[in-house]
Enzyme design. Structure first.
Site, PDB file in Angstrom:
ATOM      1  N   CYS A 161      31.379  32.015 -13.358  1.00 45.55           N
ATOM      2  CA  CYS A 161      32.336  31.077 -13.233  1.00 45.55           C
ATOM      3  C   CYS A 161      33.233  31.762 -12.126  1.00 45.55           C
ATOM      4  CB  CYS A 161      33.365  31.480 -14.667  1.00 45.55           C
ATOM      5  SG  CYS A 161      35.134  30.857 -14.241  1.00 45.55           S
ATOM      6  N   CYS A 206      37.306  32.548 -13.338  1.00 42.80           N
ATOM      7  CA  CYS A 206      37.642  33.373 -14.048  1.00 42.80           C
ATOM      8  C   CYS A 206      36.304  34.200 -14.875  1.00 42.80           C
ATOM      9  CB  CYS A 206      38.817  33.118 -15.105  1.00 42.80           C
ATOM     10  SG  CYS A 206      38.473  31.231 -15.760  1.00 42.80           S
ATOM     11  N   SER A 207      36.241  33.693 -16.069  1.00 40.25           N
ATOM     12  CA  SER A 207      35.036  34.266 -16.812  1.00 40.25           C
ATOM     13  C   SER A 207      34.517  33.102 -17.767  1.00 40.25           C
ATOM     14  CB  SER A 207      35.514  35.430 -17.399  1.00 40.25           C
ATOM     15  OG  SER A 207      36.588  35.389 -18.283  1.00 40.25           O
ATOM     16  N   CYS A 208      34.558  31.967 -17.686  1.00 43.40           N
ATOM     17  CA  CYS A 208      34.186  30.892 -18.509  1.00 43.40           C
ATOM     18  C   CYS A 208      32.583  31.177 -18.904  1.00 43.40           C
ATOM     19  CB  CYS A 208      34.238  29.688 -18.060  1.00 43.40           C
ATOM     20  SG  CYS A 208      36.101  29.132 -17.653  1.00 43.40           S
TER      21      CYS A 208
HETATM   22 CO   LIG Z   1      36.386  30.630 -16.005  1.00 45.38          CO
END
Ligand SMILES: [Co+2]
Length: 207
Positions: free
Chosen positions: A112, A115-117
């Site tokens: 991602c 961010c950190s999906c």
């Molecule tokens: Co994300």
């Protein structure tokens, strides 16, 4: 350098420290409980589910089923959310999951960039390195070198590397290749071979 040594490069602005995020979470939680939107028990239960119950061991059962059941595999590649729901796997951050298949010609890896999906129902909560700017930027710029240098995964030049950018709308998981020599293994035995990293696409499944 090992993956635990990945740190943000100095020119990358990290918007919030972990302590700040934790403080904001606590404040949000307190507010939701105060307003009657959530109870303490519900918050604790959710945290417990995503820390202990939902995780790569569930994704591994999905992969093993896809390896042994061609019709399920077709459904998984057509609509991963629906296929996982067949197995009773789903929920928060798994509303729009997409499975991408590794073959002899294509190796897939997931990131991602914003961010950190990440697809929580099948993989649990993302590892720290997945959230680091170093991974998020380099895996896009030079995936082959990143896989080799940071994860020790040498993808042959003849294999195309595809990088998939997860978002709040689409969360990817990799369907890794079934390793050779596993023809006699049961679905449950196969599931034990499947790792989190193989479903992010930074490692193969090894016997
Ligand atoms: Co994300």
């Amino acid at each position: 350098m090992t993956r635990s040594e990945i740190t943000p490069s100095p020119d990358v602005t990290v918007p919030r420290s972990e302590a700040e995020i934790a403080a904001r979470m606590k404040a949000l939680e307190a507010l939701m409980i105060e307003k009657g939107i959530m109870t303490t028990e519900a918050v604790d239960r959710l945290a417990e589910i995503y820390e202990n119950e939902v995780g790569p061991q569930l994704g591994a059962t999905v992969v093993a089923k896809a390896w042994t059941d061609p019709e399920f595999k077709a459904r998984l590649l057509a609509n991963a959310t629906d296929a996982c729901a067949e197995m009773g796997i789903g929920g928060l951050q798994g509303e729009d999951m997409v499975a991408v298949e590794n073959t002899d010609d294509v190796h897939n890896v997931v990131v991602c960039t914003l961010c950190s999906c990440y697809p929580w129902p099948v993989l649990g909560l993302p590892p720290n390195w997945y959230k680091q700017p170093a991974y998020r930027s380099r895996i896009v710029r030079e995936p082959r070198a990143m896989l080799r240098d940071e994860f020790g995964h040498d993808v042959p030049e003849s294999v195309e590397v595809r990088v998939w950018d997860s978002s709040a709308e689409l969360r990817y998981m990799v369907l890794p290749q079934r390793p050779p020599g596993t023809e006699d293994k049961s679905e449950a035995e196969l599931a034990e071979l499947v790792t989190r990293d193989s479903m992010i696409g930074v490692a193969p499944v090894r016997v």
